[in-house]
Motif scaffolding. Structure first.
Motif, mmCIF file in Angstrom:
data_model
loop_
_atom_site.group_PDB
_atom_site.id
_atom_site.type_symbol
_atom_site.label_atom_id
_atom_site.label_comp_id
_atom_site.label_asym_id
_atom_site.label_seq_id
_atom_site.Cartn_x
_atom_site.Cartn_y
_atom_site.Cartn_z
ATOM 1 N N VAL A 72 -36.127 32.014 -7.849
ATOM 2 C CA VAL A 72 -35.379 30.779 -7.598
ATOM 3 C C VAL A 72 -36.352 29.758 -7.012
ATOM 4 C CG1 VAL A 72 -33.436 29.704 -6.405
ATOM 5 C CG2 VAL A 72 -33.250 32.083 -7.170
ATOM 6 N N LEU A 73 -36.528 28.655 -7.734
ATOM 7 C CA LEU A 73 -37.400 27.578 -7.267
ATOM 8 C C LEU A 73 -36.568 26.416 -6.720
ATOM 9 C CD1 LEU A 73 -40.078 27.227 -10.116
ATOM 10 C CD2 LEU A 73 -40.230 28.574 -8.018
ATOM 11 N N GLU A 74 -37.140 25.717 -5.772
ATOM 12 C CA GLU A 74 -36.519 24.472 -5.292
ATOM 13 C C GLU A 74 -37.159 23.326 -6.084
ATOM 14 O OE1 GLU A 74 -37.299 22.110 -1.377
ATOM 15 O OE2 GLU A 74 -35.836 23.686 -0.910
ATOM 16 N N LEU A 75 -36.343 22.695 -6.934
ATOM 17 C CA LEU A 75 -36.845 21.631 -7.810
ATOM 18 C C LEU A 75 -36.170 20.311 -7.489
ATOM 19 C CD1 LEU A 75 -36.772 23.481 -11.263
ATOM 20 C CD2 LEU A 75 -38.710 23.255 -9.698
ATOM 21 N N MET B 292 -34.925 31.173 -12.751
ATOM 22 C CA MET B 292 -35.598 31.335 -14.051
ATOM 23 C C MET B 292 -36.454 32.589 -13.982
ATOM 24 S SD MET B 292 -38.436 28.282 -13.581
ATOM 25 C CE MET B 292 -37.210 27.143 -12.940
ATOM 26 N N ASN B 293 -37.011 33.015 -15.110
ATOM 27 C CA ASN B 293 -37.862 34.204 -15.054
ATOM 28 C C ASN B 293 -39.238 33.868 -14.487
ATOM 29 O OD1 ASN B 293 -39.811 33.610 -17.229
ATOM 30 N ND2 ASN B 293 -38.133 33.981 -18.655
ATOM 31 N N ASN B 294 -39.948 34.912 -14.062
ATOM 32 C CA ASN B 294 -41.217 34.707 -13.352
ATOM 33 C C ASN B 294 -42.285 34.065 -14.240
ATOM 34 O OD1 ASN B 294 -41.127 37.581 -14.499
ATOM 35 N ND2 ASN B 294 -43.299 37.372 -14.071
ATOM 36 N N TYR B 295 -42.222 34.313 -15.543
ATOM 37 C CA TYR B 295 -43.180 33.685 -16.465
ATOM 38 C C TYR B 295 -43.046 32.170 -16.418
ATOM 39 C CZ TYR B 295 -45.021 32.089 -21.005
ATOM 40 O OH TYR B 295 -45.680 31.414 -22.000
ATOM 41 N N ARG B 296 -41.797 31.705 -16.506
ATOM 42 C CA ARG B 296 -41.564 30.262 -16.503
ATOM 43 C C ARG B 296 -41.826 29.670 -15.112
ATOM 44 N NH1 ARG B 296 -41.737 29.230 -20.584
ATOM 45 N NH2 ARG B 296 -39.798 29.026 -21.762
ATOM 46 N N ALA B 297 -41.492 30.417 -14.065
ATOM 47 C CA ALA B 297 -41.628 29.896 -12.696
ATOM 48 C C ALA B 297 -43.074 29.600 -12.323
ATOM 49 C CB ALA B 297 -41.023 30.878 -11.697
ATOM 50 N N THR B 298 -44.025 30.278 -12.987
ATOM 51 C CA THR B 298 -45.434 30.004 -12.710
ATOM 52 C C THR B 298 -45.986 28.913 -13.620
ATOM 53 O OG1 THR B 298 -46.052 31.813 -14.188
ATOM 54 C CG2 THR B 298 -45.940 32.309 -11.841
ATOM 55 N N GLY B 299 -45.112 28.299 -14.433
ATOM 56 C CA GLY B 299 -45.552 27.241 -15.337
ATOM 57 C C GLY B 299 -45.855 27.719 -16.732
ATOM 58 N N ASN C 66 -33.162 14.271 -5.085
ATOM 59 C CA ASN C 66 -32.481 15.423 -4.492
ATOM 60 C C ASN C 66 -33.160 16.716 -4.938
ATOM 61 O OD1 ASN C 66 -30.736 13.592 -3.438
ATOM 62 N ND2 ASN C 66 -28.888 14.382 -4.439
ATOM 63 N N THR C 67 -32.983 17.790 -4.164
ATOM 64 C CA THR C 67 -33.540 19.092 -4.559
ATOM 65 C C THR C 67 -32.411 20.035 -4.940
ATOM 66 O OG1 THR C 67 -33.583 19.876 -2.262
ATOM 67 C CG2 THR C 67 -35.599 18.867 -3.139
ATOM 68 N N TYR C 68 -32.721 20.935 -5.877
ATOM 69 C CA TYR C 68 -31.725 21.850 -6.430
ATOM 70 C C TYR C 68 -32.369 23.230 -6.593
ATOM 71 C CZ TYR C 68 -29.747 17.329 -7.891
ATOM 72 O OH TYR C 68 -29.263 16.042 -7.922
ATOM 73 N N PRO C 69 -31.679 24.308 -6.156
ATOM 74 C CA PRO C 69 -32.200 25.660 -6.425
ATOM 75 C C PRO C 69 -31.924 26.038 -7.882
ATOM 76 C CG PRO C 69 -30.195 25.787 -5.095
ATOM 77 C CD PRO C 69 -30.458 24.334 -5.336
ATOM 78 N N VAL C 70 -32.971 26.494 -8.585
ATOM 79 C CA VAL C 70 -32.860 26.827 -10.008
ATOM 80 C C VAL C 70 -33.461 28.216 -10.234
ATOM 81 C CG1 VAL C 70 -33.478 26.155 -12.358
ATOM 82 C CG2 VAL C 70 -33.083 24.381 -10.623
ATOM 83 N N TYR D 39 -45.042 24.522 -18.794
ATOM 84 C CA TYR D 39 -44.048 23.881 -17.920
ATOM 85 C C TYR D 39 -44.704 23.626 -16.562
ATOM 86 C CZ TYR D 39 -40.189 24.483 -21.201
ATOM 87 O OH TYR D 39 -39.349 24.386 -22.298
ATOM 88 N N ASP D 40 -45.641 22.682 -16.575
ATOM 89 C CA ASP D 40 -46.442 22.428 -15.377
ATOM 90 C C ASP D 40 -45.614 21.936 -14.197
ATOM 91 O OD1 ASP D 40 -48.621 23.117 -16.879
ATOM 92 O OD2 ASP D 40 -49.235 21.059 -17.312
ATOM 93 N N MET D 41 -44.454 21.360 -14.499
ATOM 94 C CA MET D 41 -43.616 20.829 -13.408
ATOM 95 C C MET D 41 -43.062 21.937 -12.499
ATOM 96 S SD MET D 41 -41.913 21.481 -16.306
ATOM 97 C CE MET D 41 -42.433 20.061 -17.257
ATOM 98 N N PHE D 42 -43.176 23.197 -12.922
ATOM 99 C CA PHE D 42 -42.702 24.301 -12.086
ATOM 100 C C PHE D 42 -43.808 24.906 -11.217
ATOM 101 C CE2 PHE D 42 -39.466 25.281 -15.683
ATOM 102 C CZ PHE D 42 -38.611 24.300 -15.211
ATOM 103 N N LYS D 43 -45.049 24.558 -11.505
ATOM 104 C CA LYS D 43 -46.163 25.159 -10.773
ATOM 105 C C LYS D 43 -46.121 24.792 -9.294
ATOM 106 C CE LYS D 43 -49.758 25.495 -14.315
ATOM 107 N NZ LYS D 43 -51.058 24.945 -14.721
ATOM 108 N N ASP D 44 -46.352 25.810 -8.461
ATOM 109 C CA ASP D 44 -46.527 25.605 -7.011
ATOM 110 C C ASP D 44 -45.314 24.970 -6.337
ATOM 111 O OD1 ASP D 44 -49.176 26.596 -7.227
ATOM 112 O OD2 ASP D 44 -49.854 24.622 -7.875
ATOM 113 N N LYS D 45 -44.137 25.144 -6.919
ATOM 114 C CA LYS D 45 -42.916 24.639 -6.291
ATOM 115 C C LYS D 45 -42.409 25.657 -5.260
ATOM 116 C CE LYS D 45 -42.952 20.707 -7.814
ATOM 117 N NZ LYS D 45 -43.088 20.320 -9.139
ATOM 118 N N PRO D 46 -41.709 25.185 -4.210
ATOM 119 C CA PRO D 46 -41.229 26.124 -3.188
ATOM 120 C C PRO D 46 -40.352 27.224 -3.793
ATOM 121 C CG PRO D 46 -40.919 23.843 -2.477
ATOM 122 C CD PRO D 46 -41.334 23.779 -3.915
#
Length: 523
Positions: free
Chosen positions: A387-390, A470-477, A464-468, A481-488
């Motif tokens: 779960v990332l904070e986006l 996704m699978n670990n492959y996508r969560a690392t970018g 605003n921030t939203y918890p999202v 999907y660079d916008m997911f890299k290094d997100k909380p």
């Protein structure tokens, strides 16, 4: 009179856990796998005095057999390594999917191997090779000295769970290979240098035109152009079938799943006491209808029986129709199977926005009685959830990225963007979102296709921030999907999706099909 020597190299890449000549989803016979390849290796050994047998990585992950091995039999020898030991291969290379089950499973596989694993650019904090060796030397008939150096795509941290690669540094594969080829040429003075690279080509091998964004994931073309002293570059990772020459370097890539293998012939002549390459050629051959090797079948008997019993266990039931007839239609408009995966992710994570993909075009969805075979053939990767904070801005960028999947043909009909089909199918990089409403307009320019993004009936707020989830492959970018890299990271769910789907059925037993039509794709 000058002496001559003939050298044969045969190699595999991207076997992905395919030992047996069957498709586990249906149990139908198939012309693939190491059992068939073993017969080819034995024949080749009988026919060739000077032969090298290599594997180029992505060996130990990819089939229900290997999922079952890791879950139930990890105390035993890794079956893929066991087969390679039977074949007496000269070396293996570490691929990116070797890390999917974690470092312990990989290290056990390496420890059980009777052959070295090569990966010069995977190093520890002191800069020493983390696994095995950077290269090996072989002396074949007539005293020909051959160097084999291995490198792995350094893009792995963009895909893999951090815990699976802790303590490993992934150095640039191109620069590392350049350094080692120079070192080997100077120190070892080989007659032939072979690089085995778990990576592919970033450019068309004939025209040199870029075939992907130059992220560094694939560097094969640059390796051939920039590294002096390289005779052969064996590649993989992209699952392509390729042979050719780039800047005088012979290249090959033998597809995936053990359907094909690379066969390289090299002739050497000795001129003034120095061996030189006089001819080199590569071909990619099918394992075809050859009979599987009885020694491999016997070795696999117990593990295969256990796997088949596990796969046939009923785990749950579907009330309604959750079969996928057309994977393209299942992406254009919400399908009950996608809804089911979203529901599993939402429940496991506690988030109210979820991202998933239909992982490939062979997924059939679920029949009314769901077995483990159905689960693992539809969810073939050992992904965990994050779960990332986006921010709303991150989400908008991700939706625009996923909207790139579509294109319009000459009749203005929605179709798949060709870059998601060649040079490698990447249907898994088209995401569908749950917990949001949105519209994709395919006729609009890339980057401004997504409109009317609503969260709980209100417009999505950029700041605003939203918890999202996704699978670990996508969560690392993964998938650019660079916008997911290094997100909380709000939460990590350590169970993989096969376990989560199985647990969902254990809880609910019978799942009724449903669809929340929350997105629209328009021309």
């Amino acid at each position: 009179m000058s002496q001559t020597a003939t050298i044969k190299i045969i190699y595999t890449s991207d076997i992905h856990g395919n030992a047996m000549p069957i498709l586990y989803g249906t149990n139908e016979p198939a012309n693939l796998g190491l059992a068939k390849y073993a017969s080819i290796v034995k024949r080749a050994r009988n026919e060739n005095e000077n032969i090298l047998i290599l594997d180029n990585g992505d060996l130990i992950q990819g089939t229900p057999l290997m999922t079952h091995y890791v879950k139930e039999h990890a105390d035993k020898e890794n079956p893929m390594v066991g087969i390679m030991n039977l074949l007496g291969i000269d070396a293996g290379v570490i691929g990116n999917h070797e890390f999917n089950f974690g470092k312990t499973v990989l290290q056990d596989a390496i420890d059980q191997s009777n052959y070295p694993w090569l990966s010069a650019n995977l190093v520890n904090k002191q800069g020493e090779p983390y696994f095995g060796k950077p290269y090996i030397m072989k002396s074949l008939g007539n005293g020909v000295k051959i160097a084999i150096v291995g490198v792995t795509t350094h893009y792995i941290p963009n895909w893999e769970s951090p815990g699976h690669i802790d303590g490993i540094q992934f150095r640039d594969a191109l620069e590392t290979l350049k350094t080692w080829v120079n070192y080997i040429r100077e120190k070892e003075k080989p007659d032939l240098v072979i690089a085995s690279y778990h990576g592919g080509f970033e450019r068309d091998i004939e025209t040199g035109q870029p075939t992907e964004s130059l992220t560094g994931e694939n560097q094969g073309y640059a390796m051939c152009q920039e590294i002096e002293g390289l005779d052969v570059l064996l590649t993989g990772h992209q699952h392509r079938i390729l042979t050719g020459e780039i800047n005088g370097v012979l290249i090959a890539q033998p597809g995936n799943n053990g359907k094909m293998y690379g066969s390289i012939d090299i002739e050497m002549k000795q001129l003034e006491k120095k061996w030189q390459v006089s001819r080199k050629e590569a071909e990619i051959l099918s394992v075809g209808n050859i009979e599987p090797d009885p020694d491999v079948l016997n070795y696999m008997k117990e593990m295969e029986t256990s796997t088949q019993q596990w796969l046939d266990l009923p785990t749950g039931y579907i009330d309604g129709d959750m079969m996928i007839q057309d994977p393209f239609k299942a992406r254009v408009s919400k399908h009950p199977f996608i809804q089911f995966i979203q529901n599993v992710q939402l429940e496991a994570s506690g988030a109210d926005i979820s991202v998933t993909a239909l992982l490939n075009n062979e997924s059939k969805g679920f029949q009314n009685v769901v077995t483990m075979r159905d689960i693992v053939s539809n969810y073939m990767y050992p992904n965990t959830l994050v779960v990332l904070e986006l921010t709303g801005k991150d989400i908008k960028r991700a939706l625009e990225k996923t909207a790139e999947y579509f294109d319009l043909d000459s009749n203005q009909t929605i179709t798949v963007n060709p870059t998601y089909v060649t040079p490698k199918p990447q249907h898994y990089n088209y995401d569908m979102w749950e917990g949001l409403n949105y519209t994709i307009h395919v006729s609009k320019p890339i980057g401004s296709r997504v409109e009317d993004i609503l969260y709980k009936g209100e417009p999505l707020q950029e700041n605003n921030t939203y918890p999202v989830v996704m699978n670990n492959y996508r969560a690392t970018g993964g998938g650019n999907y660079d916008m997911f890299k290094d997100k909380p990271v709000v939460k990590e769910i350590q169970k993989d999706m096969v376990e989560l789907i199985h647990g969902y059925f254990e809880k609910y037993k019978t799942v009724k099909t449903e669809v929340h039509s929350n997105y629209t794709v328009k021309p």
